[in-house]
Design a protein around this motif. Structure first.
Motif, PDB file in Angstrom:
ATOM      1  N   UNK A  57      -1.110 -21.185 -16.485  1.00 40.71           N
ATOM      2  CA  UNK A  57      -0.935 -22.585 -16.872  1.00 40.71           C
ATOM      3  C   UNK A  57      -1.636 -23.504 -15.883  1.00 40.71           C
ATOM      4  N   UNK A  58      -2.239 -24.580 -16.399  1.00 43.41           N
ATOM      5  CA  UNK A  58      -2.886 -25.559 -15.548  1.00 43.41           C
ATOM      6  C   UNK A  58      -4.389 -25.604 -15.763  1.00 43.41           C
ATOM      7  N   UNK A  59      -5.060 -26.364 -14.905  1.00 42.57           N
ATOM      8  CA  UNK A  59      -6.517 -26.499 -14.945  1.00 42.57           C
ATOM      9  C   UNK A  59      -7.077 -26.010 -13.621  1.00 42.57           C
ATOM     10  N   UNK A  60      -7.794 -24.888 -13.655  1.00 44.01           N
ATOM     11  CA  UNK A  60      -8.278 -24.252 -12.429  1.00 44.01           C
ATOM     12  C   UNK A  60      -9.369 -25.081 -11.763  1.00 44.01           C
ATOM     13  N   UNK A  61      -9.325 -25.111 -10.441  1.00 44.11           N
ATOM     14  CA  UNK A  61     -10.350 -25.774  -9.653  1.00 44.11           C
ATOM     15  C   UNK A  61     -10.631 -24.904  -8.429  1.00 44.11           C
ATOM     16  N   UNK A  62     -11.906 -24.563  -8.230  1.00 40.02           N
ATOM     17  CA  UNK A  62     -12.285 -23.773  -7.061  1.00 40.02           C
ATOM     18  C   UNK A  62     -12.232 -24.659  -5.822  1.00 40.02           C
TER      19      UNK A  62
END
Length: 349
Positions: free
Chosen positions: A149-154
């Motif tokens: 769940x969520x929005x991945x960010x490197x």
């Protein structure tokens, strides 16, 4: 229930067995003091890990298990997710070995989703040999973004240096097409929340780098900075997020300007990772921010050229374990503070 340190379960995906992943894992936990901080469980095969341990002349004591409910705290557990032997050739790009890397990774991800492990640390994979009909993602982050769940960010991390990306594995000639106000908002809201809940920074200051040389020089070298990035940052700033920029990328790191901010957001992969790895290579960590579960990884690849030689530096992998544990503690503390607004106010004072 608050977990004791040694009861925090760190799931570890094995990575490319022909690379240095197994070596840096085993070297990290060769120091038994690590087992006072957490309990590792490596998703792989205990016979292969025992062979690699002997080949590399390492002293780690491995405990093979067939189910996660057999895990023993304070030991280096190896969960057998396959039984057959694997033909290893150090330094060789092998599709068959890539399949085992993905078996390990997907099994560990499922355990993370199910709450059977507390955090996930991934050893390096080869992005080419992992591709198949079943797995067609550019890397770990894209798959985790689908599964969690969520929005991945490197987010690349080394102490107080944190570098995030608006776009990651995107060809350079396509970057400008991906930069929209909606994307910028999503990424910056994600990094702002991450800095608060995962790093304990009450009011984060975030710098954003421009896309074009000199931020476009008022449209002479491109219009994206003036027409897309600046308006998006102004709206976010007006809403209370302490975001600044865009800044010209060419001198931002060399001048030490990055030290004034809690995070720096680059427009594309190499714009952010070249300065980050120049400043911190071998000690940096790749953290997947923005998801409901915690995943970290070392800042290097498979390093085929030194695989099997016992020369791999394990510090980045060890730092990945440390960061995963720190974020785990910080998130738990944040949840408690949010439950009790009085504690939050006292902490700010």
């Amino acid at each position: 229930m608050v977990k004791k340190a040694e009861n925090i379960i760190v799931g570890i995906s094995i990575g490319d067995l022909n690379g240095i992943g197994s070596e840096v894992i085993l070297k990290t936990f060769e120091d038994i003091r690590m087992l006072e901080l957490c309990t590792p469980v490596i998703f792989g095969n205990v016979k292969i890990l025992s062979f690699l341990k002997k080949t590399l002349n390492l002293e780690s004591n491995l405990h093979g298990i067939d189910r996660l409910d057999q895990l023993v705290f304070g030991k280096i557990n190896v969960l057998n997710i396959w039984r057959e032997g694997v033909n290893l050739q150090f330094g060789v790009n092998d599709e068959a070995v890539g399949k085992y890397a993905i078996k390990s990774f997907t099994a560990a991800t499922q355990a993370l989703k199910d709450g059977l492990i507390d955090v996930l640390v991934t050893a390096p994979i080869n992005k080419y040999n992992i591709q198949s009909e079943e797995f067609h993602f550019p890397g770990h982050t894209d798959y985790l973004n689908q599964e969690l769940e969520g929005d991945a960010l490197m987010l690349m991390v080394q102490d107080t240096l944190r570098v995030g990306l608006l776009t990651d594995h995107v060809p350079v000639n396509e970057v400008s097409g991906h930069l929209t106000e909606a994307l910028i908002r999503t990424k910056l809201e994600t990094i702002n929340k991450t800095l608060i809940q995962d790093f304990g920074i009450t009011k984060p200051k975030i710098a954003v780098l421009g896309l074009n040389p000199h931020c476009g020089d008022h449209g002479v070298i491109g219009k994206e900075d003036d027409e897309v990035i600046k308006p998006a940052l102004k709206k976010l700033f007006d809403e209370g997020i302490m975001v600044f920029g865009p800044y010209s990328a060419d001198s931002f790191f060399g001048s030490g300007q990055y030290e004034k901010y809690d995070a720096v957001i680059a427009a594309y992969h190499d714009q952010g990772l070249i300065p980050f790895k120049t400043l911190s290579f071998g000690k940096g960590v790749n953290y997947t921010a923005g998801l409901n579960k915690i995943r970290t990884s070392p800042d290097h690849g498979t390093a085929y050229e030194i695989a099997g030689k016992g020369e791999a530096d394990f510090n980045s992998f060890k730092e990945a374990v440390y960061l995963a544990l720190d974020v785990f503690h910080n998130r738990n503390e944040y949840k408690e503070l949010v439950k009790n607004p009085l504690k939050t106010k006292q902490k700010q004072l």
